[in-house]
Design an enzyme around this catalytic site. Structure first.
Site, PDB file in Angstrom:
ATOM      1  N   ARG A  15     -50.586   1.932  21.396  1.00 53.87           N
ATOM      2  CA  ARG A  15     -50.087   2.742  22.520  1.00 53.87           C
ATOM      3  C   ARG A  15     -51.099   3.795  22.925  1.00 53.87           C
ATOM      4  O   ARG A  15     -50.922   4.479  23.933  1.00 53.87           O
ATOM      5  CB  ARG A  15     -48.770   3.397  22.139  1.00 53.87           C
ATOM      6  CG  ARG A  15     -47.632   2.434  21.854  1.00 53.87           C
ATOM      7  CD  ARG A  15     -46.463   3.125  21.184  1.00 53.87           C
ATOM      8  NE  ARG A  15     -45.772   4.024  22.058  1.00 53.87           N
ATOM      9  CZ  ARG A  15     -44.815   3.664  22.931  1.00 53.87           C
ATOM     10  NH1 ARG A  15     -44.488   2.393  23.011  1.00 53.87           N
ATOM     11  NH2 ARG A  15     -44.221   4.540  23.698  1.00 53.87           N
ATOM     12  N   LYS A  67     -63.220  -1.838  29.086  1.00 55.78           N
ATOM     13  CA  LYS A  67     -62.177  -1.001  29.688  1.00 55.78           C
ATOM     14  C   LYS A  67     -62.794   0.265  30.273  1.00 55.78           C
ATOM     15  O   LYS A  67     -62.375   0.747  31.296  1.00 55.78           O
ATOM     16  CB  LYS A  67     -61.113  -0.632  28.657  1.00 55.78           C
ATOM     17  CG  LYS A  67     -59.966   0.200  29.218  1.00 55.78           C
ATOM     18  CD  LYS A  67     -59.235  -0.515  30.339  1.00 55.78           C
ATOM     19  CE  LYS A  67     -58.189   0.345  30.994  1.00 55.78           C
ATOM     20  NZ  LYS A  67     -57.631  -0.300  32.220  1.00 55.78           N
ATOM     21  N   GLU A 118     -58.611  -4.337  46.443  1.00 55.12           N
ATOM     22  CA  GLU A 118     -58.062  -4.298  45.081  1.00 55.12           C
ATOM     23  C   GLU A 118     -57.499  -5.666  44.711  1.00 55.12           C
ATOM     24  O   GLU A 118     -57.680  -6.122  43.584  1.00 55.12           O
ATOM     25  CB  GLU A 118     -56.998  -3.207  44.983  1.00 55.12           C
ATOM     26  CG  GLU A 118     -56.342  -3.092  43.626  1.00 55.12           C
ATOM     27  CD  GLU A 118     -57.328  -2.833  42.468  1.00 55.12           C
ATOM     28  OE1 GLU A 118     -58.510  -2.510  42.738  1.00 55.12           O
ATOM     29  OE2 GLU A 118     -56.921  -2.998  41.311  1.00 55.12           O
ATOM     30  N   ASN A 125     -41.871  11.800  23.073  1.00 57.73           N
ATOM     31  CA  ASN A 125     -42.658  10.937  23.951  1.00 57.73           C
ATOM     32  C   ASN A 125     -42.056  11.071  25.344  1.00 57.73           C
ATOM     33  O   ASN A 125     -40.862  10.875  25.527  1.00 57.73           O
ATOM     34  CB  ASN A 125     -42.596   9.487  23.475  1.00 57.73           C
ATOM     35  CG  ASN A 125     -43.284   8.547  24.465  1.00 57.73           C
ATOM     36  OD1 ASN A 125     -44.172   8.970  25.198  1.00 57.73           O
ATOM     37  ND2 ASN A 125     -42.844   7.300  24.506  1.00 57.73           N
ATOM     38  N   GLY A 126     -42.872  11.422  26.328  1.00 59.42           N
ATOM     39  CA  GLY A 126     -42.370  11.559  27.700  1.00 59.42           C
ATOM     40  C   GLY A 126     -42.943  12.817  28.339  1.00 59.42           C
ATOM     41  O   GLY A 126     -43.898  13.403  27.840  1.00 59.42           O
ATOM     42  N   GLU A 155     -61.614 -10.473  38.444  1.00 62.53           N
ATOM     43  CA  GLU A 155     -61.940  -9.968  37.101  1.00 62.53           C
ATOM     44  C   GLU A 155     -61.105 -10.630  36.016  1.00 62.53           C
ATOM     45  O   GLU A 155     -61.518 -10.670  34.865  1.00 62.53           O
ATOM     46  CB  GLU A 155     -61.817  -8.454  37.028  1.00 62.53           C
ATOM     47  CG  GLU A 155     -60.439  -7.885  37.244  1.00 62.53           C
ATOM     48  CD  GLU A 155     -60.438  -6.366  37.103  1.00 62.53           C
ATOM     49  OE1 GLU A 155     -61.307  -5.812  36.420  1.00 62.53           O
ATOM     50  OE2 GLU A 155     -59.552  -5.724  37.678  1.00 62.53           O
ATOM     51  N   TRP A 179     -50.474  10.964  22.800  1.00 56.05           N
ATOM     52  CA  TRP A 179     -51.376  10.657  23.924  1.00 56.05           C
ATOM     53  C   TRP A 179     -51.244  11.882  24.833  1.00 56.05           C
ATOM     54  O   TRP A 179     -50.193  12.094  25.455  1.00 56.05           O
ATOM     55  CB  TRP A 179     -50.920   9.382  24.630  1.00 56.05           C
ATOM     56  CG  TRP A 179     -51.552   9.166  25.965  1.00 56.05           C
ATOM     57  CD1 TRP A 179     -51.075   9.572  27.172  1.00 56.05           C
ATOM     58  CD2 TRP A 179     -52.787   8.523  26.256  1.00 56.05           C
ATOM     59  NE1 TRP A 179     -51.934   9.226  28.187  1.00 56.05           N
ATOM     60  CE2 TRP A 179     -52.994   8.573  27.661  1.00 56.05           C
ATOM     61  CE3 TRP A 179     -53.744   7.906  25.485  1.00 56.05           C
ATOM     62  CZ2 TRP A 179     -54.108   8.022  28.286  1.00 56.05           C
ATOM     63  CZ3 TRP A 179     -54.855   7.359  26.104  1.00 56.05           C
ATOM     64  CH2 TRP A 179     -55.040   7.426  27.479  1.00 56.05           C
ATOM     65  N   LYS A 224     -58.807  -7.800  41.417  1.00 54.07           N
ATOM     66  CA  LYS A 224     -57.865  -8.232  40.381  1.00 54.07           C
ATOM     67  C   LYS A 224     -58.037  -9.719  40.100  1.00 54.07           C
ATOM     68  O   LYS A 224     -58.102 -10.155  38.960  1.00 54.07           O
ATOM     69  CB  LYS A 224     -56.421  -7.943  40.804  1.00 54.07           C
ATOM     70  CG  LYS A 224     -56.031  -6.497  40.704  1.00 54.07           C
ATOM     71  CD  LYS A 224     -55.682  -6.109  39.316  1.00 54.07           C
ATOM     72  CE  LYS A 224     -56.449  -5.054  38.577  1.00 54.07           C
ATOM     73  NZ  LYS A 224     -57.524  -4.320  39.057  1.00 54.07           N
ATOM     74  N   CYS A 272     -47.180   8.225  23.823  1.00 59.37           N
ATOM     75  CA  CYS A 272     -47.069   8.684  22.430  1.00 59.37           C
ATOM     76  C   CYS A 272     -46.232   7.686  21.630  1.00 59.37           C
ATOM     77  O   CYS A 272     -45.534   6.860  22.187  1.00 59.37           O
ATOM     78  CB  CYS A 272     -46.375  10.043  22.393  1.00 59.37           C
ATOM     79  SG  CYS A 272     -47.171  11.231  23.447  1.00 59.37           S
TER      80      CYS A 272
HETATM   81  C1  AGP Z   1     -60.332  -2.241  37.301  1.00 66.95           C
HETATM   82  O1  AGP Z   1     -59.387  -3.300  37.079  1.00 66.95           O
HETATM   83  C2  AGP Z   1     -61.580  -2.425  36.481  1.00 66.95           C
HETATM   84  N1  AGP Z   1     -61.249  -2.515  35.122  1.00 66.95           N
HETATM   85  C3  AGP Z   1     -62.684  -1.447  36.840  1.00 66.95           C
HETATM   86  O2  AGP Z   1     -63.032  -1.709  38.169  1.00 66.95           O
HETATM   87  C4  AGP Z   1     -62.338   0.065  36.737  1.00 66.95           C
HETATM   88  O3  AGP Z   1     -61.432   0.418  37.747  1.00 66.95           O
HETATM   89  C5  AGP Z   1     -63.651   0.854  36.950  1.00 66.95           C
HETATM   90  O4  AGP Z   1     -64.526   0.507  35.900  1.00 66.95           O
HETATM   91  C6  AGP Z   1     -63.437   2.383  36.965  1.00 66.95           C
HETATM   92  O5  AGP Z   1     -62.954   2.790  35.710  1.00 66.95           O
HETATM   93  P1  AGP Z   1     -62.406   4.296  35.572  1.00 66.95           P
HETATM   94  O6  AGP Z   1     -61.229   4.402  36.488  1.00 66.95           O
HETATM   95  O7  AGP Z   1     -62.046   4.433  34.109  1.00 66.95           O
HETATM   96  O8  AGP Z   1     -63.505   5.225  35.982  1.00 66.95           O
END
Ligand code: AGP
Length: 608
Positions: free
Chosen positions: A27, A603, A481, A101-102, A488, A75, A485, A2
């Site tokens: 934010r 995202k 993972e 916020n919190g 990507e 948020w 990282k 928030c």
């Molecule tokens: C993770 O770094 C990526 N941006 C991507 O793999 C993400 O985790 C995946 O698209 C799932 O997204 P979600 O958790 O919003 O479902």
């Protein structure tokens, strides 16, 4: 998270509040509101959605006269994004207004107590408890009132408070959530973050935990939790607005990595009550938990990787069989589901198309579904039978870090809870697990302190073509993972492999100088993975090892070693991921990539 803004001075407050909130939009939020003292009463206007809606409703603030006010972008964490749940929140007679916020971790207990005293609540939020608690303690002295509330609430808070009986004063107090005070030429301000005040002043005070700020038009004073006045020195902000939105960090991804300790606390602590795990939102009886036949974890990307981690933890700790599926596969493979199975959908955004489709597939089969989701009120959160929120706050960087860490915490809590209910572990085991979990934030902080060393190492690999990540068991999960990282955000080809699998083909790709990151946190597998490391180095690989402190044996086999602090074997992924995140981040920065918005990525993947 928030956003909070407050202003008291010579100018109309509402336009300044709206402007300040607009600088905090990064934010993330889903509703907003402002409250302004108009000389008689505290006027309030709230709106769901973007700030534009609030600006239109208030005619850019013109409809809300007054020179003192507080504003908020919410948020959602407790309670869906609705007008009722939007801040500011009031006490019963609207003589006290508060923005927050919190997370108030003991809000249910306080709510029950206040309801017992006759207080009536109009929202589902934890924040409203603060408004009524201020009312409960108020006997005429705002500072005494605020200190009493501080002694009662547990959790994280940044609060902006107005008392109608004290119209010329704004109050602010914080614990663990950010809050600053700005000293302007024609008024004083409070805000969650620097960008909201930069237009009016670069002269700010950083409020420390459990300090109270008291702002009038001309002066600012500070008090401690005992109500004693304290002297604070102002700082001068020399950031530009863009840097300021990232809290001084170069990228949102780095900022969010550094928010992981707080994210872990916020997801963990509200679910620990007197040494026991209480997951109110789970809504499953012990009998239902005992009756679970199989768990199907379904997700995409990093969320899927936490599911692979969770498989090892659930099966190892609770002895429940677990399948982990990529959502894009699950939805089309006609999965075999039994009536007493549990399908867990993991999703930061709660809008990932494949994960949502998998949820619907499971529901069509009549199987119980649980969402582990970060965005309150998102599609998956709304459609799953039950939802367990991760309280990571909004994650701006496309590459997930803090949400990933929060998902792991949620899964650990579920596994411990299930294991205890099914008689696989004792109360003593639970207490030991919780002790280890509560150490994680400071251990993550310590690992983040290594960034210089990791940046130095990462700079050697910005021209790498292929990087491999290997591990066994839980270490394979974290390798997945780590590999994602790197891929990507730096566009370097990378693969994660079960260390024992390399010799079945992939080891043919190892050349002189190929970087292999080997993760070894599972003691009973050390020796096996060390032999894989020897296979790799004997073929020219350069091996970076991530292992537990004390496992110095590894230095004979690996070329470069990063140690992580000792924690319970089930929780090592939460620590091993930190150096891997930092490594990927610094390789990406070194290559000049767009860290926060990598090419081709979104995202939230809301399409198939
Ligand atoms: C993770 O770094 C990526 N941006 C991507 O793999 C993400 O985790 C995946 O698209 C799932 O997204 P979600 O958790 O919003 O479902």
């Amino acid at each position: 998270m928030c956003g909070i803004v407050g202003y008291i001075g010579e100018s109309p407050a509402a336009p300044i509040l709206l402007d300040g909130l607009s600088k905090l939009e990064y934010r993330g939020y889903d509703s907003a509101g402002i409250a302004v003292y108009d000389g008689e009463k505290i006027q309030v206007q709230k709106a769901i959605g973007r700030l534009k809606v609030l600006s239109e409703l208030t005619h850019d603030g013109a409809k809300m006269p007054g020179a003192a006010g507080i504003g908020h972008t919410r948020w959602a964490t407790h309670g869906a994004p609705t007008n009722n749940n939007a801040h500011p929140h009031f006490n019963g007679d609207e003589s006290i207004a508060v923005v927050h916020n919190g997370i108030i971790e003991n809000y249910q207990k306080l709510k029950k107590y206040l309801e017992g005293k006759g207080y009536q609540f109009v929202s589902d939020t934890d924040t409203e408890v603060v408004a009524h608690l201020l009312d409960y303690y108020y006997k005429g002295d705002p500072i005494e009132t605020i200190t009493k509330v501080m002694h009662r609430v547990e959790g994280s808070y940044a609060l902006g408070i107005m008392f109608k009986a004290h119209p010329g004063i704004l109050y602010a107090v914080r614990k663990d959530s950010p809050l600053i005070v700005g000293h302007g030429k024609d008024g004083n301000l409070i805000a969650s973050d620097v960008p909201a005040v930069l237009k009016y002043t670069r002269n700010v005070y950083f409020i420390q935990n459990e300090e109270i700020a008291v702002l009038s038009e001309e002066a600012i004073s500070f008090f401690n939790v005992d109500g004693e006045e304290i002297i604070k020195e102002p700082s001068t902000i020399d950031w530009d607005i863009n840097a300021a939105e990232k809290g001084g960090y170069e990228h949102f991804m780095l900022k969010e990595m550094y928010e992981q300790p707080q994210t872990v606390r916020d997801t963990l602590n509200p679910r620990i009550k007197e040494g026991a795990i209480v997951i109110e939102e789970l809504g499953m009886s012990d009998e239902e938990i005992r009756g679970i036949g199989r768990i199907h974890i379904v997700a995409c990307g990093s969320a899927y990787h936490t599911g692979v981690t969770a498989k090892y933890v659930f099966e190892g700790m609770a002895r429940i069989p677990v399948d982990v599926d990529l959502a894009s596969e699950f939805r089309y493979r006609n999965p075999i589901l039994a009536d007493n199975d549990l399908v867990i959908i993991i999703s930061q955004s709660g809008e990932t198309a494949d994960s949502l489709a998998a949820l619907r597939e499971a529901k069509n089969r009549g199987v119980k579904t649980l969402g582990i989701v970060n965005v309150v009120g998102s599609s998956i959160a709304r459609e799953a039978d039950k939802v367990m929120y991760t309280w990571a706050g909004p994650e701006i960087a496309v590459a997930t870090t803090k949400a990933y860490s929060a998902q792991l915490i949620a899964e650990y809590l579920l596994a411990i809870k299930f294991a205890q209910v099914r008689g696989e572990i004792t109360e003593q085991d639970v207490r030991a697990y919780l002790k280890d979990l509560q150490k994680l934030p400071e251990q993550i902080e310590m690992l983040l302190g290594n960034k210089g060393k990791i940046q130095h190492f990462a700079n050697r690999y910005i021209s790498a073509k292929d990087v491999f990540f290997v591990g066994r068991g839980l270490d394979h999960a974290i390798s997945m993972e780590g590999s994602l990282k790197l891929k990507e955000i730096s566009y370097i080809h990378s693969e994660a492999y079960a260390a024992g699998e390399l010799k079945h083909g992939t080891i043919s790709l190892i050349e002189e100088g190929t970087l292999v990151a080997a993760v070894l946190t599972q003691e009973e597998l050390y020796k096996k993975t060390i032999s894989n490391i020897v296979e790799l180095t004997s073929r020219g690989a350069f091996v970076l090892a991530v292992t537990n402190t004390g496992n110095t044996e590894i230095e004979k086999a690996a070329d470069y070693v990063i140690y992580i602090p000792q924690t319970n074997r089930w929780f090592t992924n939460s620590l091993a991921i930190i150096p891997l995140q930092l490594f990927s981040y610094y390789v990406s920065v070194g290559k000049g990539c767009d860290v926060d918005k990598p090419r081709n990525l979104a995202k939230s993947v809301t399409v198939e």
